[in-house]
Design a protein around this motif. Sequence first.
Motif, mmCIF file in Angstrom:
data_model
loop_
_atom_site.group_PDB
_atom_site.id
_atom_site.type_symbol
_atom_site.label_atom_id
_atom_site.label_comp_id
_atom_site.label_asym_id
_atom_site.label_seq_id
_atom_site.Cartn_x
_atom_site.Cartn_y
_atom_site.Cartn_z
ATOM 1 N N PRO A 230 0.815 -1.214 0.000
ATOM 2 C CA PRO A 230 0.000 0.000 0.000
ATOM 3 C C PRO A 230 0.850 1.266 0.000
ATOM 4 N N TRP A 231 0.244 2.349 -0.445
ATOM 5 C CA TRP A 231 0.865 3.666 -0.464
ATOM 6 C C TRP A 231 0.183 4.552 0.576
ATOM 7 N N PRO A 232 0.935 5.424 1.235
ATOM 8 C CA PRO A 232 0.309 6.351 2.192
ATOM 9 C C PRO A 232 -0.331 7.525 1.446
ATOM 10 N N LEU A 233 -1.434 7.245 0.757
ATOM 11 C CA LEU A 233 -2.049 8.254 -0.102
ATOM 12 C C LEU A 233 -2.495 9.484 0.680
ATOM 13 N N GLN A 234 -2.779 9.317 1.980
ATOM 14 C CA GLN A 234 -3.212 10.447 2.791
ATOM 15 C C GLN A 234 -2.094 11.471 2.976
ATOM 16 N N GLN A 235 -0.854 11.074 2.640
ATOM 17 C CA GLN A 235 0.284 11.994 2.764
ATOM 18 C C GLN A 235 0.583 12.725 1.453
ATOM 19 N N SER A 236 -0.254 12.513 0.446
ATOM 20 C CA SER A 236 -0.037 13.192 -0.822
ATOM 21 C C SER A 236 -0.341 14.681 -0.676
ATOM 22 N N VAL A 237 0.202 15.469 -1.582
ATOM 23 C CA VAL A 237 0.034 16.922 -1.550
ATOM 24 C C VAL A 237 -0.495 17.382 -2.903
ATOM 25 N N PRO A 238 -1.101 18.554 -2.966
ATOM 26 C CA PRO A 238 -1.566 19.065 -4.258
ATOM 27 C C PRO A 238 -0.420 19.138 -5.258
ATOM 28 N N TYR A 239 -0.717 18.808 -6.496
ATOM 29 C CA TYR A 239 0.307 18.777 -7.536
ATOM 30 C C TYR A 239 0.961 20.136 -7.708
ATOM 31 N N GLN A 240 2.291 20.133 -7.714
ATOM 32 C CA GLN A 240 3.093 21.299 -8.064
ATOM 33 C C GLN A 240 4.268 20.811 -8.898
#
Length: 362
Positions: A230-240
């Motif tokens: 699994p990936w910690p998707l909750q730690q993703s940030v808005p694309y820059q």
Amino acid sequence: MTEQATSTPHAFPCASCGARVEFAPGTNTLRCPYCGHEQAIPLAQRQVLEHHIEELATLPRKPVAQLAPQQYACHKCGARTQGTTLSQACQFCGAPMVADLSSGEQVVPEAVLPFQLDEKAARGALRKWTSSRWFAPSALKKVATAESTKGTYLPHWTYDAHTASRYTGARGEHYYTTETYTDSNGNQQTRQVQHTRWYPASGEVRRFFDDVLVVGTRQLDASRTEKLEPWPLQQSVPYQPAFLAGYQTLRYDVEPEQGLEVAKGKMAAVIKGDIRRDIGGDVQRIDWFDTRYANLMYKLMLLPVWLANYLYSGKTYQVMINARSGEVHGERPYSAAKIAAAITAGVLLIAAIITLIVLSQH
């Protein structure tokens, strides 16, 4: 015939020496590999959002098959190159180039999960992985470095949905009867025999699916890529674009509509489990089920992977390293001698056990 997609790539000059800065894994900064100067990446003034699947019909995007190679003009040396990536290094001066996606021809990434492991940590994960492979040639443990290691963002689609599934089937309940039989010595014995009574079952189950993940590129083996989860998707940030500086980013070649069908297949496997639990009993049979989907949402996000190639016995093997957790999956050689020795040892062990059993009966 596809049209040329021109792009003025985002530039990332070093404010101190004028060279170039790259995203530094595990931080929120861009770092110059020459003078060490660091520049903070400004916090995005927006949140990561899901988009309704029906919005796809209103976008001015082109089908994947009609997308031309991305055209790059390097800000540093002026070289012009092209490729099927959203970011790459200039082939001539190494300056990071990130495509401008404002043309609307593609779905723009909504989120990015930044790199956490740097190249040194990725190589360490590779060494640990090669040294722990069962049935691998002993010399593989001496593989200390990769031929090439490339930090790469892989496109993934995520899907959300509220589901309601009606079903028909049957619930099986076990019961036992006593049976009399004659053993090999002519003696009568009894044993319990299992039977199953079936009862019709029907009903409805509901479930909310959040961030069902589907690989958005065919350039890599999807089954191997999925093993990095699994990936910690909750730690993703808005694309820059800044998070892509210094890394390769593959452009999606799986349409979001195609990804949705894959996601529905993943949902179906979970729904079947819900149905079996709802039916109850000892065993279940599902004869039919139909799922209705509501509030179908999607987004495109970029996940970080180190792609490493190592050379062993004249052959190149590729592995993927999850750049958040260090999880490694990929190709590896096998030792025929070790496998044969393990089989021989297993046969000898079984023979020894049988011999002990026979001796104990005399």
